[in-house]
Design an enzyme around this catalytic site. Structure first.
Site, mmCIF file in Angstrom:
data_model
loop_
_atom_site.group_PDB
_atom_site.id
_atom_site.type_symbol
_atom_site.label_atom_id
_atom_site.label_comp_id
_atom_site.label_asym_id
_atom_site.label_seq_id
_atom_site.Cartn_x
_atom_site.Cartn_y
_atom_site.Cartn_z
ATOM 1 N N ASP A 121 -17.031 -9.551 -41.736
ATOM 2 C CA ASP A 121 -18.267 -9.654 -40.948
ATOM 3 C C ASP A 121 -18.045 -9.398 -39.458
ATOM 4 O O ASP A 121 -17.422 -10.187 -38.762
ATOM 5 C CB ASP A 121 -18.962 -11.009 -41.145
ATOM 6 N N ASP A 146 -18.197 -19.292 -44.263
ATOM 7 C CA ASP A 146 -18.715 -18.242 -45.157
ATOM 8 C C ASP A 146 -18.225 -16.865 -44.726
ATOM 9 O O ASP A 146 -18.406 -15.887 -45.461
ATOM 10 C CB ASP A 146 -20.251 -18.268 -45.213
HETATM 11 P P1 AMP Z 1 -23.950 -13.631 -41.413
HETATM 12 O O1 AMP Z 1 -24.271 -14.244 -40.078
HETATM 13 O O2 AMP Z 1 -24.263 -12.152 -41.489
HETATM 14 O O3 AMP Z 1 -22.559 -13.921 -41.867
HETATM 15 O O4 AMP Z 1 -24.938 -14.284 -42.453
HETATM 16 C C1 AMP Z 1 -25.016 -15.665 -42.709
HETATM 17 C C2 AMP Z 1 -26.007 -15.903 -43.821
HETATM 18 O O5 AMP Z 1 -27.305 -15.475 -43.428
HETATM 19 C C3 AMP Z 1 -25.706 -15.180 -45.116
HETATM 20 O O6 AMP Z 1 -26.131 -15.996 -46.179
HETATM 21 C C4 AMP Z 1 -26.566 -13.949 -45.006
HETATM 22 O O7 AMP Z 1 -26.877 -13.381 -46.258
HETATM 23 C C5 AMP Z 1 -27.807 -14.491 -44.331
HETATM 24 N N1 AMP Z 1 -28.540 -13.459 -43.579
HETATM 25 C C6 AMP Z 1 -28.202 -12.891 -42.406
HETATM 26 N N2 AMP Z 1 -29.134 -11.997 -42.023
HETATM 27 C C7 AMP Z 1 -30.099 -11.988 -42.968
HETATM 28 C C8 AMP Z 1 -31.322 -11.283 -43.160
HETATM 29 N N3 AMP Z 1 -31.767 -10.394 -42.269
HETATM 30 N N4 AMP Z 1 -32.036 -11.545 -44.278
HETATM 31 C C9 AMP Z 1 -31.613 -12.447 -45.176
HETATM 32 N N5 AMP Z 1 -30.476 -13.148 -45.063
HETATM 33 C C10 AMP Z 1 -29.726 -12.932 -43.977
HETATM 34 MG MG MG Z 2 -21.403 -13.461 -43.345
#
Ligand code: AMP
Ligand code: MG
Length: 493
Positions: free
Chosen positions: A262, A252
């Site tokens: 990211d 993702d």
């Molecule tokens: P990431 O690790 O930032 O790439 O996020 C992975 C997934 O977790 C994605 O679907 C993000 O939208 C979700 N996500 C990460 N942090 C949060 C948060 N604080 N609230 C809601 N969703 C989150």
């Molecule tokens: Mg992400």
């Protein structure tokens, strides 16, 4: 559109991919405040930075108010996280606000990250906090200045809400600009549901957006796979060439565009170490520095799987065969780009027999010697100017470098040329300044715990011209002092 609209949006994702997202709104911030604005990027996007610097900017960039012409939405996507498949992730704390056509005619997404809960939030709070927002801002801009494809940071705003993490932290939102937010995980979302018609629509959209020259090709889906492969190979080779560890190469977080996407638990190596891992949750080193090429290939294989029904709808065995070939070519393509990067870093010019060994043997010489990876290349250039002792001194045992130095000198001598001119060439490709982990931490701590943005702004300014060594910036050059200890980074903050 009214005359005073700040953005001229042209929202193709919203218009052409209905069913691939949920229209959504940002949460109202009680006290929106703009803390950073990227004026040069604003100009590139054709935006009026002075307008954005005022109250309206704070209101837009905190997610409080959608600008005129925006079509805010949360995108659906899936993803393999540390090897395990999650069929539904999606924008849990981000919104695509709209698309802009920049001054160069390129389509760019404007996304807010940290703008509140969405239907994809699962258990999360939908929020981001200031430290990680500034980290993404700083490192993304540094990567851009290093010439590495990346999403960009247009602005950072605080919301006025304290958000609970390990301790309460200032809530913040990052305004991110990207060639698109299509990911390997976007394809996986529809593939996992067996929705081939949607996959067809998505691949067509991706091709129009990123590889329009493939539109009429008979094997355009295989062509798309190859393009994404080539972009990932180039990207990861560039990461390794500056010592970057992404830290969370989940599917993702793999952009179809080939941009770095990211900046959660990322870090830069000081000492060369193929298994360097910084993320607290990456206990087995899946995303270690030297594993990144193999992981990129693994991620591309996941993309290939999703494209099989498009590559050959009639003959799956044939689709598998050609897709497998495309993925199997990754190591050769990667190796070729990596070698080209290294030829430049070492001033080798056009490739000759033995150059690959020379590059490999330098890495072997560095292994276990606690060599600062960034300083080494700058010090080698100093060596060409006459003093090789700083380069040798980077090694625990300086004699470990000597056999390699002799070969390198002999190889450079074959090319003839002036060694001072060559040193200057090396300095144009080997950064003097990278986002050193300890400096990044200092800058983020000062901003989030004492609202002191001075260290952040100074570091950002240094990193905007990474190849140009400047007097007075000596503190920005070297590795972390011993008392900084081992560096640990955290995801999802
Ligand atoms: P990431 O690790 O930032 O790439 O996020 C992975 C997934 O977790 C994605 O679907 C993000 O939208 C979700 N996500 C990460 N942090 C949060 C948060 N604080 N609230 C809601 N969703 C989150
Ligand atoms: Mg992400």
């Amino acid at each position: 559109m009214s005359r005073d609209a700040v953005f001229t949006f042209d929202n193709s994702y919203a218009a052409e991919l209905e069913g691939f997202y949920i229209p959504w709104k940002g949460e109202r911030a009680p006290e929106p405040k703009l803390v950073q604005l990227n004026r040069s990027l604003a100009a590139e996007l054709g935006l009026d930075a002075d307008t954005l610097a005022g109250e309206r900017g704070a209101s837009f960039f905190s997610g409080s108010e959608a600008p005129e012409g925006a079509a805010p939405l949360a995108q659906a996507y899936a993803g393999h996280q540390f090897g395990d498949f999650s069929p539904q992730l999606g924008d849990g704390r981000a919104l695509l606000i709209g698309e802009l056509i920049d001054r160069n005619g390129r389509r760019r997404d404007l996304q807010l990250k940290g703008s509140g809960k969405t239907p994809f939030s699962r258990g999360g709070d939908g929020k981001a906090v200031l430290g990680p927002v500034l980290r993404e801002y700083l490192i993304g801009e540094a990567m851009h200045a290093l010439g590495i494809p990346t999403t960009r940071a247009l602005a950072a705003a605080t919301t006025g809400v304290m958000v609970m993490r390990e301790a309460p932290e200032p809530g913040a939102v990052l305004a991110r600009v990207a060639a698109s937010h299509l990911r390997v995980g976007t394809f996986q979302f529809f593939a996992a549901r067996g929705e081939t018609a949607q996959l067809r629509q998505l691949a067509d959209y991706a091709i129009r957006r990123h590889d329009p020259d493939l539109t009429d090709a008979s094997d355009r889906d295989l062509g798309l796979l190859r393009r994404v492969r080539d972009r990932q190979a180039a990207l990861v080779a560039q990461w390794l060439s500056v010592g970057f560890v992404h830290g969370v190469m989940n599917t993702d977080n793999v952009a179809i565009s080939g941009e770095t996407l990211d900046y959660g638990p990322c870090a830069f190596i000081d000492d060369y170490d193929p298994v360097a891992t910084f993320s607290s949750i990456d206990r087995r080193g899946r995303y270690a520095y030297g594993h990144q090429p193999a992981i990129a290939q693994w991620n591309l294989a996941r993309l290939a799987e999703t494209l099989l029904p498009l590559i050959d709808p009639q003959d799956t065995a044939h689709a598998i065969e050609v897709a497998t070939d495309a993925i199997d070519e990754f190591p050769t393509i990667y190796q070729d780009i990596w070698q080209t990067e290294m030829q430049a870093k070492l001033g080798l010019g056009t490739r000759k027999d033995g150059d690959q060994d020379l590059v490999n043997d330098l890495h072997t010489a560095m292994d276990g010697q606690h060599v600062d990876f960034t300083l080494l290349f700058r010090h080698l250039a100093e060596g060409l100017r006459g003093d090789m002792s700083p380069a040798r001194a980077l090694f625990d045992d300086p004699t470990a470098l000597d056999p390699w130095l002799a070969r390198w000198s002999a190889r450079l001598a074959e090319g003839g040329g002036n060694s001072h001119a060559l040193a200057a060439e090396l300095d144009r490709v080997n950064p003097a300044y990278i986002p050193r982990n300890h400096l990044v931490e200092q800058a983020l701590v000062a901003a989030s715990s004492s609202s002191d943005f001075g260290p952040f702004e100074r570091l950002l300014e240094v990193l905007e011209r990474p190849f140009e060594r400047r007097a007075g910036l000596e503190d920005y050059e070297g590795p972390a002092p011993d008392e900084f200890g081992p560096y640990v980074t955290y995801c999802g903050t």
